[in-house]
Scaffold this motif. Structure first.
Motif, mmCIF file in Angstrom:
data_model
loop_
_atom_site.group_PDB
_atom_site.id
_atom_site.type_symbol
_atom_site.label_atom_id
_atom_site.label_comp_id
_atom_site.label_asym_id
_atom_site.label_seq_id
_atom_site.Cartn_x
_atom_site.Cartn_y
_atom_site.Cartn_z
ATOM 1 N N HIS A 195 33.988 49.639 37.983
ATOM 2 C CA HIS A 195 33.126 49.123 36.752
ATOM 3 C C HIS A 195 31.759 49.220 37.010
ATOM 4 O O HIS A 195 31.020 49.832 36.119
ATOM 5 N N MET A 196 31.129 48.789 38.201
ATOM 6 C CA MET A 196 29.729 48.680 38.182
ATOM 7 C C MET A 196 29.186 50.021 38.680
ATOM 8 O O MET A 196 28.260 50.268 38.028
ATOM 9 N N LEU A 223 28.791 51.025 34.841
ATOM 10 C CA LEU A 223 27.391 50.617 34.295
ATOM 11 C C LEU A 223 26.176 51.322 34.903
ATOM 12 O O LEU A 223 25.405 51.529 34.110
ATOM 13 N N ALA A 279 22.966 39.379 35.992
ATOM 14 C CA ALA A 279 23.232 37.781 36.122
ATOM 15 C C ALA A 279 24.226 37.577 35.169
ATOM 16 O O ALA A 279 24.242 37.665 34.005
ATOM 17 N N THR A 280 25.244 36.882 35.652
ATOM 18 C CA THR A 280 26.637 36.247 34.914
ATOM 19 C C THR A 280 26.450 34.681 35.262
ATOM 20 O O THR A 280 25.832 34.527 35.956
ATOM 21 N N ARG A 281 27.157 34.164 34.267
ATOM 22 C CA ARG A 281 27.519 32.647 34.528
ATOM 23 C C ARG A 281 27.904 32.396 35.907
ATOM 24 O O ARG A 281 27.520 31.414 36.453
ATOM 25 N N LYS A 282 28.724 33.125 36.484
ATOM 26 C CA LYS A 282 29.277 32.860 37.855
ATOM 27 C C LYS A 282 28.601 33.055 39.107
ATOM 28 O O LYS A 282 28.359 32.589 39.999
ATOM 29 N N TYR A 302 25.321 40.285 40.303
ATOM 30 C CA TYR A 302 25.613 41.593 40.905
ATOM 31 C C TYR A 302 24.183 42.037 41.412
ATOM 32 O O TYR A 302 23.351 42.257 40.221
ATOM 33 N N ALA A 346 27.775 47.645 27.449
ATOM 34 C CA ALA A 346 28.740 48.292 28.811
ATOM 35 C C ALA A 346 28.668 47.059 29.802
ATOM 36 O O ALA A 346 29.693 46.625 30.514
ATOM 37 N N ALA A 347 27.693 46.376 30.021
ATOM 38 C CA ALA A 347 27.513 45.294 30.928
ATOM 39 C C ALA A 347 28.502 44.047 30.543
ATOM 40 O O ALA A 347 29.135 43.691 31.304
ATOM 41 N N MET A 404 31.864 45.403 31.335
ATOM 42 C CA MET A 404 32.301 45.471 32.567
ATOM 43 C C MET A 404 32.426 44.223 33.342
ATOM 44 O O MET A 404 33.498 43.769 34.027
ATOM 45 N N VAL A 405 31.605 43.102 32.947
ATOM 46 C CA VAL A 405 31.822 41.932 33.625
ATOM 47 C C VAL A 405 33.009 41.037 33.281
ATOM 48 O O VAL A 405 33.719 40.627 34.134
ATOM 49 N N ASP A 411 35.841 42.774 32.226
ATOM 50 C CA ASP A 411 36.773 43.468 32.970
ATOM 51 C C ASP A 411 37.029 43.028 34.209
ATOM 52 O O ASP A 411 38.306 42.933 34.556
ATOM 53 N N LEU A 412 36.062 42.806 35.073
ATOM 54 C CA LEU A 412 36.140 42.313 36.417
ATOM 55 C C LEU A 412 36.726 40.880 36.647
ATOM 56 O O LEU A 412 37.228 40.468 37.563
ATOM 57 N N ASP A 413 36.361 40.172 35.369
ATOM 58 C CA ASP A 413 36.526 38.510 35.768
ATOM 59 C C ASP A 413 36.517 37.938 34.280
ATOM 60 O O ASP A 413 35.437 37.477 34.014
ATOM 61 N N ASN A 472 34.338 35.306 32.895
ATOM 62 C CA ASN A 472 32.782 35.457 33.323
ATOM 63 C C ASN A 472 32.066 35.930 32.149
ATOM 64 O O ASN A 472 32.571 36.288 31.302
ATOM 65 N N LYS A 473 30.945 35.623 32.089
ATOM 66 C CA LYS A 473 30.066 36.064 31.109
ATOM 67 C C LYS A 473 28.756 36.696 31.401
ATOM 68 O O LYS A 473 28.112 36.007 32.265
ATOM 69 N N LEU A 474 28.234 37.795 30.718
ATOM 70 C CA LEU A 474 26.739 38.210 31.213
ATOM 71 C C LEU A 474 25.740 37.362 30.546
ATOM 72 O O LEU A 474 25.844 36.827 29.618
#
Lengths: 103, 103
Positions: free
Chosen positions: A55-56, A60, A83-86, A89, B63-64, B67-68, B70-72, B75-77
């Motif tokens: 994915h990344m 991305l 930057a995501t909520r959790k 990367y 895309a980001a 991807m975020v 898809d991985l989890d 979660n949220k960008l």
């Protein structure tokens, strides 16, 4: 130059990023070869590492590189932070490898 | 709630990011509406602003975000930084607007 040497060179060159690999607040990291997507090194289990690479690195980073070039052809992507909520990367695409750190 | 109010709310909420809008080392910024891609505010000429919205908001943020997820999935960008050789894109996707600052 064998892969091991390239990998060491990449990790040393990204020391600012790779220092984070050993920093306490690091959740984990993945180092994967760009051309094959093969995981060279990771603190994650293989499935998670492969997912991050797919994915990344695969989607991305490729999108970012082409967007940067589309907007300004001579320009080049050096580094991305997502930057995501959790967690965050940190993605450093190099010539042969790409390093992603989660913190 | 009219667009002006939402825009002010977005800019105030992103004060950390928007403070950079006025900071000296800022090259420029674009604020655009997510659903239509219409530029609400920008320091760039319209062509450059539109290009940033098309590439960064339209393609890269989308895309980001996927991807975020898809991985989890939960979660949220929240925020992206795309460091290039010449400058850095700071991209803050909000509910209605997305703000991109170049520095």
């Amino acid at each position: 130059m064998n892969m091991g040497r390239i990998l060491e060179d990449v990790i040393r060159k990204n020391s600012a990023n790779t220092d984070r690999i050993t920093a306490e607040n690091t959740i984990g990291y993945v180092v994967a070869e760009n051309s094959t997507g093969v995981v060279a090194e990771s603190s994650f289990d293989n499935t998670s590492a492969q997912a991050i690479v797919k994915h990344m690195h695969g989607v991305l980073v490729a999108a970012a590189q082409s967007m940067v070039r589309d907007l300004d052809p001579p320009n080049k992507l050096c580094y991305m932070r997502v930057a995501t909520r959790k967690f965050e990367y940190l993605i450093a695409p190099e010539e042969v490898f790409t390093i992603t750190v989660l913190q």
